[in-house]
Motif scaffolding. Structure first.
Motif, PDB file in Angstrom:
ATOM      1  N   MET A  89       0.845  -1.192   0.000  1.00  0.00           N
ATOM      2  CA  MET A  89       0.000   0.000   0.000  1.00  0.00           C
ATOM      3  C   MET A  89       0.876   1.236   0.000  1.00  0.00           C
ATOM      4  O   MET A  89       1.912   1.259   0.642  1.00  0.00           O
ATOM      5  CB  MET A  89      -0.886   0.012   1.240  1.00  0.00           C
ATOM      6  N   PRO A  90       0.495   2.254  -0.755  1.00  0.00           N
ATOM      7  CA  PRO A  90       1.283   3.493  -0.698  1.00  0.00           C
ATOM      8  C   PRO A  90       1.001   4.220   0.612  1.00  0.00           C
ATOM      9  O   PRO A  90      -0.138   4.276   1.075  1.00  0.00           O
ATOM     10  CB  PRO A  90       0.779   4.290  -1.897  1.00  0.00           C
ATOM     11  N   LEU A  91       2.043   4.720   1.228  1.00  0.00           N
ATOM     12  CA  LEU A  91       1.887   5.467   2.470  1.00  0.00           C
ATOM     13  C   LEU A  91       1.854   6.953   2.172  1.00  0.00           C
ATOM     14  O   LEU A  91       2.471   7.412   1.216  1.00  0.00           O
ATOM     15  CB  LEU A  91       3.056   5.166   3.413  1.00  0.00           C
ATOM     16  N   PRO A  92       1.162   7.725   2.975  1.00  0.00           N
ATOM     17  CA  PRO A  92       1.178   9.178   2.764  1.00  0.00           C
ATOM     18  C   PRO A  92       2.589   9.713   2.935  1.00  0.00           C
ATOM     19  O   PRO A  92       3.370   9.186   3.733  1.00  0.00           O
ATOM     20  CB  PRO A  92       0.235   9.705   3.848  1.00  0.00           C
ATOM     21  N   SER A  93       2.931  10.747   2.178  1.00  0.00           N
ATOM     22  CA  SER A  93       4.297  11.263   2.209  1.00  0.00           C
ATOM     23  C   SER A  93       4.586  12.111   3.440  1.00  0.00           C
ATOM     24  O   SER A  93       5.740  12.371   3.743  1.00  0.00           O
ATOM     25  CB  SER A  93       4.594  12.064   0.941  1.00  0.00           C
ATOM     26  N   SER A  94       3.560  12.553   4.138  1.00  0.00           N
ATOM     27  CA  SER A  94       3.798  13.344   5.352  1.00  0.00           C
ATOM     28  C   SER A  94       2.548  13.294   6.223  1.00  0.00           C
ATOM     29  O   SER A  94       1.505  12.771   5.818  1.00  0.00           O
ATOM     30  CB  SER A  94       4.131  14.794   4.986  1.00  0.00           C
ATOM     31  N   GLY A  95       2.680  13.828   7.446  1.00  0.00           N
ATOM     32  CA  GLY A  95       1.533  13.953   8.323  1.00  0.00           C
ATOM     33  C   GLY A  95       1.332  12.823   9.305  1.00  0.00           C
ATOM     34  O   GLY A  95       0.310  12.771   9.973  1.00  0.00           O
ATOM     35  N   TRP A  96       2.301  11.936   9.424  1.00  0.00           N
ATOM     36  CA  TRP A  96       2.161  10.867  10.402  1.00  0.00           C
ATOM     37  C   TRP A  96       3.530  10.475  10.961  1.00  0.00           C
ATOM     38  O   TRP A  96       4.550  10.684  10.329  1.00  0.00           O
ATOM     39  CB  TRP A  96       1.469   9.651   9.790  1.00  0.00           C
ATOM     40  N   TYR A 152      12.469   4.302   9.238  1.00  0.00           N
ATOM     41  CA  TYR A 152      11.422   3.788  10.105  1.00  0.00           C
ATOM     42  C   TYR A 152      11.930   2.616  10.929  1.00  0.00           C
ATOM     43  O   TYR A 152      12.858   1.924  10.526  1.00  0.00           O
ATOM     44  CB  TYR A 152      10.237   3.280   9.268  1.00  0.00           C
ATOM     45  N   VAL A 153      11.262   2.384  12.049  1.00  0.00           N
ATOM     46  CA  VAL A 153      11.438   1.161  12.820  1.00  0.00           C
ATOM     47  C   VAL A 153      10.129   0.408  12.702  1.00  0.00           C
ATOM     48  O   VAL A 153       9.044   0.999  12.817  1.00  0.00           O
ATOM     49  CB  VAL A 153      11.768   1.470  14.299  1.00  0.00           C
ATOM     50  N   ARG A 154      10.248  -0.861  12.462  1.00  0.00           N
ATOM     51  CA  ARG A 154       9.053  -1.708  12.349  1.00  0.00           C
ATOM     52  C   ARG A 154       9.033  -2.658  13.525  1.00  0.00           C
ATOM     53  O   ARG A 154       9.987  -3.381  13.779  1.00  0.00           O
ATOM     54  CB  ARG A 154       9.108  -2.482  11.034  1.00  0.00           C
ATOM     55  N   ASP A 155       7.938  -2.636  14.255  1.00  0.00           N
ATOM     56  CA  ASP A 155       7.728  -3.550  15.379  1.00  0.00           C
ATOM     57  C   ASP A 155       6.415  -4.261  15.128  1.00  0.00           C
ATOM     58  O   ASP A 155       5.342  -3.695  15.367  1.00  0.00           O
ATOM     59  CB  ASP A 155       7.695  -2.768  16.698  1.00  0.00           C
ATOM     60  N   GLY A 156       6.500  -5.469  14.553  1.00  0.00           N
ATOM     61  CA  GLY A 156       5.290  -6.196  14.186  1.00  0.00           C
ATOM     62  C   GLY A 156       4.505  -5.403  13.159  1.00  0.00           C
ATOM     63  O   GLY A 156       4.999  -5.072  12.093  1.00  0.00           O
ATOM     64  N   GLY A 157       3.272  -5.051  13.525  1.00  0.00           N
ATOM     65  CA  GLY A 157       2.410  -4.329  12.618  1.00  0.00           C
ATOM     66  C   GLY A 157       2.435  -2.829  12.788  1.00  0.00           C
ATOM     67  O   GLY A 157       1.546  -2.132  12.308  1.00  0.00           O
ATOM     68  N   VAL A 158       3.456  -2.304  13.476  1.00  0.00           N
ATOM     69  CA  VAL A 158       3.541  -0.857  13.692  1.00  0.00           C
ATOM     70  C   VAL A 158       4.810  -0.321  13.043  1.00  0.00           C
ATOM     71  O   VAL A 158       5.908  -0.803  13.298  1.00  0.00           O
ATOM     72  CB  VAL A 158       3.519  -0.516  15.194  1.00  0.00           C
ATOM     73  N   LEU A 159       4.625   0.687  12.198  1.00  0.00           N
ATOM     74  CA  LEU A 159       5.732   1.363  11.521  1.00  0.00           C
ATOM     75  C   LEU A 159       5.856   2.751  12.141  1.00  0.00           C
ATOM     76  O   LEU A 159       4.885   3.505  12.166  1.00  0.00           O
ATOM     77  CB  LEU A 159       5.413   1.468  10.031  1.00  0.00           C
ATOM     78  N   THR A 160       7.044   3.062  12.662  1.00  0.00           N
ATOM     79  CA  THR A 160       7.260   4.340  13.340  1.00  0.00           C
ATOM     80  C   THR A 160       8.372   5.113  12.658  1.00  0.00           C
ATOM     81  O   THR A 160       9.465   4.577  12.439  1.00  0.00           O
ATOM     82  CB  THR A 160       7.637   4.120  14.821  1.00  0.00           C
ATOM     83  N   LEU A 161       8.092   6.368  12.301  1.00  0.00           N
ATOM     84  CA  LEU A 161       9.098   7.251  11.724  1.00  0.00           C
ATOM     85  C   LEU A 161      10.094   7.624  12.816  1.00  0.00           C
ATOM     86  O   LEU A 161       9.703   8.086  13.882  1.00  0.00           O
ATOM     87  CB  LEU A 161       8.435   8.515  11.170  1.00  0.00           C
ATOM     88  N   VAL A 162      11.396   7.415  12.560  1.00  0.00           N
ATOM     89  CA  VAL A 162      12.402   7.724  13.579  1.00  0.00           C
ATOM     90  C   VAL A 162      13.395   8.788  13.142  1.00  0.00           C
ATOM     91  O   VAL A 162      14.039   9.416  13.995  1.00  0.00           O
ATOM     92  CB  VAL A 162      13.174   6.462  14.047  1.00  0.00           C
TER      93      VAL A 162
END
Length: 170
Positions: A89-96, A152-162
């Motif tokens: 899926m394409p992710l939004p380029s900003s705002g999260w 990003y860091v991926r922890d299971g089903g969570v993607l976090t911008l670092v």
């Protein structure tokens, strides 16, 4: 007064064709410095104002999850084998900063020598040399030239911008 021709942005097909031709060119690959312990790279000028990179991948090396700052791109494995883990899926380029991913959004590709792929501007992936013994080499090309990379860091089903990196950090 004659008009100045307008430059046309390279298509995904153009980017992939350039990556494929460069990955098959021994002179291009010979410019890459070899280091058995860390990734190495050398920059190339790509088609239509794009930028390209020849990258060396020691066994077990990887990029971590990242995007390309809104640039489209392509890459081809020149030698060895790479694996790409990506989101379908394409992710939004900003705002999260943190995104919960639904099940079924993961895709894994194996890219042996001569194989590659192109992707659009909102592509998030991780590229890995899965081999424990074989060095890999690949050619990557981006348009427009990379303005940034988000990590990003991926922890299971969570993607976090670092982190957001600019070109001066590569």
């Amino acid at each position: 007064m004659p008009s100045t021709p307008v430059a046309t942005a390279p298509t995904l097909t153009d980017l992939l064709s350039f990556a494929r031709a460069s990955a098959a060119d021994p002179d291009v690959l010979a410019a890459l410095p070899f280091d058995p312990n860390r990734r190495t790279w050398v920059r190339l000028d790509g088609p239509g104002g794009s930028e390209a990179w020849v990258i060396g991948w020691p066994p077990g090396s990887e990029t971590g999850w990242h995007d390309h700052g809104g640039s489209s791109g392509a890459f081809v494995t020149a030698s060895g084998e790479l694996s790409e883990l990506s989101l379908v899926m394409p992710l939004p380029s900003s705002g999260w900063r943190r995104l919960e991913l639904e099940e079924g959004v993961d895709r894994r590709r194996t890219l042996p020598a001569g194989e590659g792929r192109a992707f659009g501007p909102h592509h998030v992936h991780q590229v890995v040399n899965p081999s424990a013994v074989t060095h890999a080499v690949s050619v990557h090309v981006y348009y427009p030239p990379l303005p940034s990379q988000r990590r990003y860091v991926r922890d299971g089903g969570v993607l976090t911008l670092v982190q957001v990196e600019g070109p001066e950090q590569w």
